[in-house]
Scaffold this motif. Structure first.
Motif, PDB file in Angstrom:
ATOM      1  N   LEU A 190       5.659 -24.798 -24.621  1.00 39.54           N
ATOM      2  CA  LEU A 190       6.272 -25.030 -26.173  1.00 39.54           C
ATOM      3  C   LEU A 190       6.742 -26.319 -26.265  1.00 39.54           C
ATOM      4  O   LEU A 190       6.585 -27.143 -27.001  1.00 39.54           O
ATOM      5  N   CYS A 191       7.536 -26.875 -25.107  1.00 46.45           N
ATOM      6  CA  CYS A 191       8.132 -28.105 -25.376  1.00 46.45           C
ATOM      7  C   CYS A 191       7.061 -29.215 -25.013  1.00 46.45           C
ATOM      8  O   CYS A 191       7.149 -30.268 -25.786  1.00 46.45           O
ATOM      9  N   LEU A 197       3.374 -33.202 -30.472  1.00 40.99           N
ATOM     10  CA  LEU A 197       3.253 -33.420 -31.884  1.00 40.99           C
ATOM     11  C   LEU A 197       4.552 -34.347 -32.312  1.00 40.99           C
ATOM     12  O   LEU A 197       3.997 -34.933 -33.208  1.00 40.99           O
ATOM     13  N   ALA A 198       5.556 -34.271 -31.956  1.00 42.80           N
ATOM     14  CA  ALA A 198       6.681 -35.207 -32.443  1.00 42.80           C
ATOM     15  C   ALA A 198       6.254 -36.646 -32.270  1.00 42.80           C
ATOM     16  O   ALA A 198       6.562 -37.513 -32.685  1.00 42.80           O
ATOM     17  N   GLY A 236      -0.882 -29.706 -29.339  1.00 42.51           N
ATOM     18  CA  GLY A 236       0.007 -30.556 -29.946  1.00 42.51           C
ATOM     19  C   GLY A 236      -0.796 -31.613 -30.811  1.00 42.51           C
ATOM     20  O   GLY A 236      -0.335 -31.992 -31.777  1.00 42.51           O
ATOM     21  N   LEU A 276       5.223 -29.064 -28.660  1.00 43.10           N
ATOM     22  CA  LEU A 276       5.974 -29.691 -29.671  1.00 43.10           C
ATOM     23  C   LEU A 276       6.485 -31.400 -29.414  1.00 43.10           C
ATOM     24  O   LEU A 276       6.490 -32.214 -30.325  1.00 43.10           O
TER      25      LEU A 276
END
Length: 561
Positions: free
Chosen positions: A188-189, A195-196, A361, A192
């Motif tokens: 998940l990290c 993605l960020a 992502g 995301l």
């Protein structure tokens, strides 16, 4: 200057192939190609995985798209390759025919690429650029929103570290929602975080290869922290194979099964190619040559099939990168393809530890970017009926199998166009006071009438769709207060088909029987004029009753009455 323009024009015509290379800039194109490769490498890997293919297949598609478009395309900036807009559609269609990842699945993808390429080549050769208009803007916006939902749902399991559920879209969403508590915090990290990174990079400058930065950072973190042992799945070994000639061995009935899917993909590719080449024209002073670019995209898909990959499409974001970073020709795309080829030949070991969540992502960013939020808001404010089109199209894409939803989206767009045409009704004209101008009657504009004169028109092509309604409206005008002179203002009738011509003949005959003189004004369309000749409408309406303006018709015929 005229001599230079003539020289440039003759130079262009001397390049039937690789036309855009006639105006290359070596430093600018190489720099643009380097930037394009940095953007394309992670994107093509991610898109290949989205379709159920190994990462190198995405590279094959990019190289084929770049070479094919450079060979036959006309736009100097357009980037062609694997694309996330069409990938979910054909992946859904192919999954119904063969198991994802199987040799049969790969064979169907190759055949589909060849078929889409052939259709695109035919569209360009026969100058069928108008097909790109089959999808209206609201339908296309809804279509992209539905595709975005498919990408998000398909990539969330990888980002969350969960097993990907199967079944219809809504069932998959429900299953994922129930499994959220079992998410892997490391994947998940990573997802995301990538993605960020892409989002922030894009906000700062589209030239920053945020996807590549995020991919490298995620890979280094995975290696350094030993995250594979903590449930983070990675791409694994990427074969350092180069493209080789591939010809699918499919039974004739299998080719037939692919026809409808190939048509849907072709329409979407045409729409996106036309939009891209119009947004980034080679010469701002000349109209985009959409048909020529259909040839380029078609050649890209054919080569992609022969390379063992899948259909390719024009990419607006990548095309924008080429234009913004100094690219002057398709040499930029070819340079990027050479870099990708070098990576395949010598650097596939670098991709072994790329986390799947990082690719997820990147695709989440792509999914969020293709949703045209501003257009949705604008359409909602300005046209509620067309906003409903957005919702209906998105719902079709999400609820139904994606290839069926895409096909019905095209049908919905056509029905909307037909509905808009059938809504066209007769318009009455009034004279603007103190002028010779006749204008459609409006409650907020004062106009003048002349006793015994009725001026009417239809602000749409006259066809079998609206001609019966037009006939009824004319009958009402004649029945309410029979005029001595009926002037048909024909500037809006850009087309008249056979059915409409027969109805016009009936109207002319009815007017003659009632003693009403009929005149035609402003028959400006060449096609409509040709229709009057072909359908012998001049036999019923003499040429001396055809006028250049309503005022001229009224002055000559109203006095005669």
């Amino acid at each position: 200057m005229p001599h230079d323009a003539d020289a440039k024009s003759s130079k262009e015509h001397a390049w039937p192939l690789f036309r855009s290379l006639a105006s290359y800039s070596l430093p600018g194109d190489l720099m643009a190609g380097l930037t394009l490769a940095a953007i394309a490498i992670p994107e093509q890997m991610a898109t290949a995985r989205l379709g159920g293919f190994e990462p190198q297949i995405g590279f094959f598609a990019f190289m084929a798209g770049s070479l094919g478009f450079a060979l036959l395309g006309g736009n100097r900036f357009l980037s062609c390759g694997a694309d996330s807009t069409i990938t979910p559609i054909f992946a859904g269609g192919l999954a119904a025919l063969a198991a994802v990842g199987s040799p049969e699945y790969q064979g169907f993808a190759v055949a589909l690429a060849l078929m889409v390429g052939a259709m695109m080549l035919a569209g360009g050769a026969f100058r069928l650029g108008g097909i790109a208009n089959l999808l209206s803007v609201p339908v296309m916006v809804g279509f992209l929103a539905g595709i975005s939902a498919h990408i998000i749902v398909s990539q969330l399991p990888g980002v969350l570290g969960l097993k990907s559920p199967s079944g219809p879209m809504l069932d998959r969403i429900g299953l994922l929602a129930g499994e959220l508590s079992r998410s892997n915090p490391f994947t998940l990290c990573i997802g995301l975080g990538v993605l960020a990174t892409v989002f922030v990079s894009e906000k700062i400058s589209a030239k920053i290869p945020g996807a590549l930065i995020g991919l490298v950072a995620a890979t280094l973190a995975t290696i350094a922290l030993g995250l594979e042992s903590k449930g983070v799945s990675v791409v694994g070994v990427v074969p350092g194979t180069l493209p080789r000639l591939t010809v699918p061995e499919l039974a004739p009935e299998h080719w037939v099964h692919l026809v409808s899917l190939a048509f849907v993909i072709t329409v979407v590719v045409m729409v996106q190619t036309a939009a891209t080449t119009r947004s980034f024209p080679s010469d701002p002073d000349k109209p985009a040559d959409v048909d020529r670019d259909f040839l380029g995209a078609g050649a890209g898909s054919v080569l992609s099939g022969l390379f063992g990959a899948f259909p390719v499409n024009a990419s607006p974001p990548r095309t924008g990168i080429v234009a913004e970073t100094g690219g002057q020709s398709q040499l930029a795309g070819l340079a990027a393809a050479v870099i990708v080829l070098a990576l395949l030949a010598f650097g596939t070991g670098l991709l072994q530890h790329v986390p799947d969540a990082a690719l997820g992502g990147i695709l989440l960013f792509v999914a969020l970017r293709i949703v045209r939020t501003k257009q949705i808001v604008t359409i909602y404010r300005q046209s509620r009926s067309e906003f409903l089109l957005i919702l209906a199209t998105a719902a079709l894409i999400i609820i139904l199998p994606i290839q069926q939803g895409a096909f019905l989206g095209i049908v919905l767009s056509l029905l909307h166009g037909i509905w808009s045409t059938t809504r066209a009704r007769l318009v009455e004209f009034e004279r603007v006071p103190g002028t010779t101008i006749w204008w459609p009657a409006h409650p907020h504009i004062s106009g003048e009438h002349i006793d015994g004169v009725a001026v009417i028109g239809l602000q749409a092509p006259l066809s079998f769709l609206n001609a019966p309604g037009f006939r009824s409206d004319v009958a009402k005008v004649l029945g309410t207060a029979t005029p001595q002179l009926l002037v048909l203002e024909a500037s809006g009738m850009v087309e008249i088909d056979f059915t409409a011509a027969q109805i016009l003949l009936e109207i002319f005959k009815a007017c003659n029987e009632q003693g009403v003189t009929v005149a035609l004004a402003r028959l400006e369309s060449v096609r409509a004029q040709d229709a009057f000749e072909r359908f012998r409408l001049y036999d019923a309406l003499p040429r001396e009753r055809i006028f250049h303006s309503v005022d001229e018709a009224v002055r000559k015929l109203a006095k005669a009455e």
